[in-house]
Design a protein around this motif. Structure first.
Motif, PDB file in Angstrom:
ATOM      1  N   VAL A   1     -21.811-155.389 -63.327  1.00 33.40           N
ATOM      2  CA  VAL A   1     -21.587-154.537 -64.498  1.00 33.40           C
ATOM      3  C   VAL A   1     -22.654-154.728 -65.582  1.00 33.40           C
ATOM      4  CG1 VAL A   1     -19.946-153.971 -66.348  1.00 33.40           C
ATOM      5  CG2 VAL A   1     -19.121-154.296 -63.991  1.00 33.40           C
ATOM      6  N   PRO A   2     -22.968-155.965 -65.988  1.00 30.25           N
ATOM      7  CA  PRO A   2     -24.004-156.105 -67.032  1.00 30.25           C
ATOM      8  C   PRO A   2     -25.338-155.476 -66.619  1.00 30.25           C
ATOM      9  CG  PRO A   2     -22.828-158.179 -66.717  1.00 30.25           C
ATOM     10  CD  PRO A   2     -22.368-157.264 -65.618  1.00 30.25           C
ATOM     11  N   ALA A   3     -25.701-155.617 -65.337  1.00 30.65           N
ATOM     12  CA  ALA A   3     -26.984-155.045 -64.888  1.00 30.65           C
ATOM     13  C   ALA A   3     -26.953-153.519 -64.961  1.00 30.65           C
ATOM     14  CB  ALA A   3     -27.293-155.503 -63.457  1.00 30.65           C
ATOM     15  N   LEU A   4     -25.815-152.926 -64.637  1.00 31.66           N
ATOM     16  CA  LEU A   4     -25.703-151.463 -64.692  1.00 31.66           C
ATOM     17  C   LEU A   4     -25.787-150.966 -66.137  1.00 31.66           C
ATOM     18  CD1 LEU A   4     -22.874-151.041 -62.038  1.00 31.66           C
ATOM     19  CD2 LEU A   4     -25.159-150.041 -61.867  1.00 31.66           C
ATOM     20  N   ILE A   5     -25.080-151.643 -67.027  1.00 28.47           N
ATOM     21  CA  ILE A   5     -25.086-151.231 -68.441  1.00 28.47           C
ATOM     22  C   ILE A   5     -26.504-151.392 -69.015  1.00 28.47           C
ATOM     23  CG2 ILE A   5     -24.136-151.737 -70.746  1.00 28.47           C
ATOM     24  CD1 ILE A   5     -22.058-150.454 -68.866  1.00 28.47           C
ATOM     25  N   GLU A   6     -27.119-152.499 -68.650  1.00 23.82           N
ATOM     26  CA  GLU A   6     -28.490-152.753 -69.098  1.00 23.82           C
ATOM     27  C   GLU A   6     -29.445-151.656 -68.595  1.00 23.82           C
ATOM     28  OE1 GLU A   6     -29.579-154.979 -71.127  1.00 23.82           O
ATOM     29  OE2 GLU A   6     -31.745-154.651 -70.817  1.00 23.82           O
ATOM     30  N   ALA A   7     -29.276-151.282 -67.329  1.00 19.96           N
ATOM     31  CA  ALA A   7     -30.124-150.222 -66.752  1.00 19.96           C
ATOM     32  C   ALA A   7     -29.923-148.903 -67.507  1.00 19.96           C
ATOM     33  CB  ALA A   7     -29.811-150.033 -65.267  1.00 19.96           C
ATOM     34  N   ALA A   8     -28.695-148.615 -67.882  1.00 23.32           N
ATOM     35  CA  ALA A   8     -28.429-147.377 -68.629  1.00 23.32           C
ATOM     36  C   ALA A   8     -29.095-147.448 -70.005  1.00 23.32           C
ATOM     37  CB  ALA A   8     -26.921-147.151 -68.762  1.00 23.32           C
ATOM     38  N   HIS A   9     -28.974-148.603 -70.661  1.00 17.81           N
ATOM     39  CA  HIS A   9     -29.592-148.743 -71.987  1.00 17.81           C
ATOM     40  C   HIS A   9     -31.109-148.640 -71.907  1.00 17.81           C
ATOM     41  CE1 HIS A   9     -25.981-149.187 -74.126  1.00 17.81           C
ATOM     42  NE2 HIS A   9     -25.712-150.449 -73.824  1.00 17.81           N
ATOM     43  N   MET A  10     -31.677-149.326 -70.932  1.00 13.84           N
ATOM     44  CA  MET A  10     -33.136-149.336 -70.798  1.00 13.84           C
ATOM     45  C   MET A  10     -33.701-147.938 -70.592  1.00 13.84           C
ATOM     46  SD  MET A  10     -33.831-152.570 -68.325  1.00 13.84           S
ATOM     47  CE  MET A  10     -35.236-151.789 -67.564  1.00 13.84           C
ATOM     48  N   THR A  11     -32.960-147.113 -69.864  1.00 14.69           N
ATOM     49  CA  THR A  11     -33.474-145.784 -69.510  1.00 14.69           C
ATOM     50  C   THR A  11     -32.939-144.687 -70.427  1.00 14.69           C
ATOM     51  OG1 THR A  11     -31.653-145.573 -67.933  1.00 14.69           O
ATOM     52  CG2 THR A  11     -33.744-146.374 -67.066  1.00 14.69           C
ATOM     53  N   GLY A  12     -32.027-145.040 -71.307  1.00 16.61           N
ATOM     54  CA  GLY A  12     -31.452-144.041 -72.202  1.00 16.61           C
ATOM     55  C   GLY A  12     -30.483-143.092 -71.500  1.00 16.61           C
ATOM     56  N   ALA A  13     -29.855-143.555 -70.418  1.00 12.08           N
ATOM     57  CA  ALA A  13     -28.884-142.696 -69.729  1.00 12.08           C
ATOM     58  C   ALA A  13     -27.634-142.576 -70.594  1.00 12.08           C
ATOM     59  CB  ALA A  13     -28.532-143.284 -68.363  1.00 12.08           C
ATOM     60  N   ASP A  14     -27.129-141.354 -70.760  1.00 15.23           N
ATOM     61  CA  ASP A  14     -25.925-141.168 -71.581  1.00 15.23           C
ATOM     62  C   ASP A  14     -24.678-140.931 -70.738  1.00 15.23           C
ATOM     63  OD1 ASP A  14     -27.036-138.750 -70.838  1.00 15.23           O
ATOM     64  OD2 ASP A  14     -26.746-137.756 -72.753  1.00 15.23           O
ATOM     65  N   ALA A  15     -24.828-140.942 -69.419  1.00 16.07           N
ATOM     66  CA  ALA A  15     -23.655-140.800 -68.545  1.00 16.07           C
ATOM     67  C   ALA A  15     -23.910-141.587 -67.267  1.00 16.07           C
ATOM     68  CB  ALA A  15     -23.400-139.329 -68.218  1.00 16.07           C
ATOM     69  N   LEU A  16     -22.811-141.882 -66.575  1.00 15.87           N
ATOM     70  CA  LEU A  16     -22.916-142.667 -65.344  1.00 15.87           C
ATOM     71  C   LEU A  16     -21.977-142.054 -64.311  1.00 15.87           C
ATOM     72  CD1 LEU A  16     -22.826-146.514 -65.038  1.00 15.87           C
ATOM     73  CD2 LEU A  16     -21.110-145.147 -63.827  1.00 15.87           C
ATOM     74  N   HIS A  17     -22.516-141.782 -63.123  1.00 15.31           N
ATOM     75  CA  HIS A  17     -21.663-141.299 -62.029  1.00 15.31           C
ATOM     76  C   HIS A  17     -21.415-142.454 -61.065  1.00 15.31           C
ATOM     77  CE1 HIS A  17     -19.753-139.033 -58.957  1.00 15.31           C
ATOM     78  NE2 HIS A  17     -19.998-137.867 -59.538  1.00 15.31           N
ATOM     79  N   PRO A  18     -20.117-142.808 -60.836  1.00 19.63           N
ATOM     80  CA  PRO A  18     -19.852-143.979 -60.003  1.00 19.63           C
ATOM     81  C   PRO A  18     -19.774-143.701 -58.502  1.00 19.63           C
ATOM     82  CG  PRO A  18     -17.794-143.132 -60.871  1.00 19.63           C
ATOM     83  CD  PRO A  18     -18.888-142.233 -61.406  1.00 19.63           C
ATOM     84  N   GLY A  19     -19.807-142.414 -58.082  1.00 22.91           N
ATOM     85  CA  GLY A  19     -19.668-142.127 -56.650  1.00 22.91           C
ATOM     86  C   GLY A  19     -18.305-142.522 -56.124  1.00 22.91           C
ATOM     87  N   TYR A  20     -18.246-143.046 -54.879  1.00 22.05           N
ATOM     88  CA  TYR A  20     -16.987-143.574 -54.327  1.00 22.05           C
ATOM     89  C   TYR A  20     -17.193-145.040 -53.943  1.00 22.05           C
ATOM     90  CZ  TYR A  20     -19.383-142.185 -49.970  1.00 22.05           C
ATOM     91  OH  TYR A  20     -20.300-142.005 -48.976  1.00 22.05           O
TER      92      TYR A  20
END
Ligand code: ADP
Ligand code: ADP
Ligand code: MG
Length: 451
Positions: free
Chosen positions: A63-82
């Motif tokens: 989870v921390p790595a995913l949140i960090e990746a979103a912050h680093m890239t400026g992603a404003d949404a996340l799709h989790p798939g299945y």
């Protein structure tokens, strides 16, 4: 609409989400483990970030790595798939706290339907029929024994937090109950960090029938008809089709309408699936809600013309539903075959060789392949074995059967064993072609062991 979506998954579904982002004009960020550095989505996405080593616990579940990746890239949404974090309300909550829109239902709704016993209580209140059994967890062997005696054996024990066909066990007689009760709880604890179980009457013969729903944030919902997913091995789906040929128009309307009503009553938004047991007499019982996109969503897309992933993204961005129920005109028939890197002649043992020397997917009329593999790709042994999904559409079921056989015959995979030959056998089988299929099809007609 979002500016940039982080694709928090891998494999074919990551590519599928990328496709939706592209068509919506939304930028995308792929995340990958070290084992997936050469994966197709990494090549396709606007940006790609390595989130850790191969084991999922340190990458796709990090989870921390995913949140960090979103912050680093400026992603404003996340799709989790299945799979992975797609049904974790805590993760959805953390996304919200970090100003990242989780593309799925709200965390409290995820928690409500993710607890399979609680979901049964909620659906019962909306008038959905349930499989006889408990709507509460059974917290002691004595309770389990009492209830099982009332229901009569065989019964089925199910982990409240279960998924993917795991954490489920059938108990055929009373003597086996203590042992299986203990082992199912232990498995549930180990797999889902939650040992709670509930109990249902075991229905030996039925069709797994599920309704695809789509709901917005404003209390509106529609369905895209149902899918029949009865060809299963060890409670895992292998072949899906839409529509079911075993529902009358009245039964279909009842199942689909109650599914939407139940989901809306639970506050559901986004795409979701309401699963039912359809017994040989045409009675149906609610089984569970999957609060995510499902592996088999393409068959519903093929008969409805609706792009479910694009709709998920639109709905999560706050757009109202673009369809009312009469807008949805279902047409024709669709099948999906899950192509796994497994050897059907060796009890579906995962193929450890890994390297796909040649992959030539089928093309042609009404044929769709959702995959992330290509010639030269090595299937990492760390994740599930799904490598591709072959989906076909045709105007009616007999034509769709012929089209799938043609597509399977056209498929070349060299270097690893896959389930393609198994699917060819099923699609050639007279009972399957007639639709004489219940969840015991493989045991009854394909000489396969149960368990
Ligand atoms: P579908 O209903 O879409 O066919 P499955 O139940 O087969 O979904 O699960 C889809 C994927 O998610 C599979 O790879 C499965 O192993 C995985 N999965 C489902 N639920 C869980 C869970 N609770 N924990 C871990 N993996 C899960
Ligand atoms: P999961 O969350 O793992 O998908 P489900 O509750 O959907 O669990 O059950 C998975 C599969 O187990 C079903 O598709 C069906 O084949 C079988 N199953 C579930 N409940 C019963 C039951 N009461 N009787 C017989 N089989 C069942
Ligand atoms: Mg299920």
């Amino acid at each position: 609409m979002f500016n940039k979506v982080l694709i928090a998954n891998r494999g074919e579904i990551a590519v599928r989400i990328w496709r939706a982002c592209q068509e919506l004009g939304v930028k995308s960020v792929a995340v990958y483990s070290k084992a997936d550095a050469g994966s197709r989505v990494v090549q396709l996405a606007d940006e790609a970030i390595c989130i850790g080593p191969a084991p999922a616990g340190r990458s796709y579940l990090n989870v921390p790595a995913l949140i960090e990746a979103a912050h680093m890239t400026g992603a404003d949404a996340l799709h989790p798939g299945y799979g992975f974090l797609s049904e974790e309300p805590d993760f959805a909550e953390i996304c919200a706290e970090n100003n990242i829109t989780f593309i799925g239902p709200s965390p409290d709704v995820m928690a409500r339907v993710g607890d399979k016993a609680l979901a049964k209580r909620v659906m019962k209140e909306s008038g959905l029929p349930l499989v006889p059994g408990t709507e509460d967890t059974v917290d002691s062997l004595d309770d389990a024994d009492d209830i099982a005696q009332q229901l009569g054996f065989p019964i089925i024990l199910k982990a409240v937090a279960g998924g993917g066909g795991r954490g489920i066990a059938v108990v055929h007689n009373r003597d086996d109950l203590p042992r299986i009760y203990a082992s199912t709880r232990a498995t549930a604890q180990q797999l889902f960090k939650d040992s709670r179980v509930y109990l249902e009457k075991f229905i030996p013969i039925f069709r797994h029938t599920e309704v695809q729903i789509l709901c917005d944030n404003y209390g509106h919902g529609i369905h895209l008809g149902e899918r029949d997913c009865s060809v299963q091995r060890r409670r895992q789906k292998l072949i899906e089709e839409a529509p079911s040929i075993h529902l009358s128009p009245e039964q279909r309307a009842k199942m689909c309408d109650t599914a939407v009503a139940g989901a809306l009553a639970a506050g559901y938004s986004s795409a979701g699936t309401v699963e039912f047991i359809l017994d040989p007499n045409g009675n149906f019982y609610f089984m569970e809600i999957n609060a995510r996109i499902q592996v088999e969503h393409p068959v519903s897309e093929m008969i409805s013309g609706v792009d479910l992933i694009k709709e998920q993204i639109r709905l999560a961005s706050g757009q109202p539903l673009r369809y009312t129920q009469p807008d949805i005109q279902l047409r024709g028939h669709a099948f999906e075959c899950r192509i796994n890197a497994e050897d059907p002649d060796r009890d579906f043992e995962p193929d450890k060789r890994g390297k796909i020397e040649i992959f030539t997917p089928p093309l042609g009329p009404g044929t769709r392949v959702d995959t992330y593999v290509y010639s030269g790709w090595t299937v990492p042994p760390f994740y599930d074995s799904l490598v591709a999904k072959i989906i076909v559409w045709a105007e009616d079921r007999p034509s769709a059967l012929d089209r799938m056989l043609r597509a399977l015959n056209e498929t070349t995979v060299e270097g690893i064993s896959t389930t393609v030959p198994f699917h060819r056998r099923v699609f050639s089988h007279p009972e399957f072609r007639q639709g004489n299929v219940f969840t015991d099809f493989l045991v009854r007609h394909m000489n396969m062991a149960s368990g």
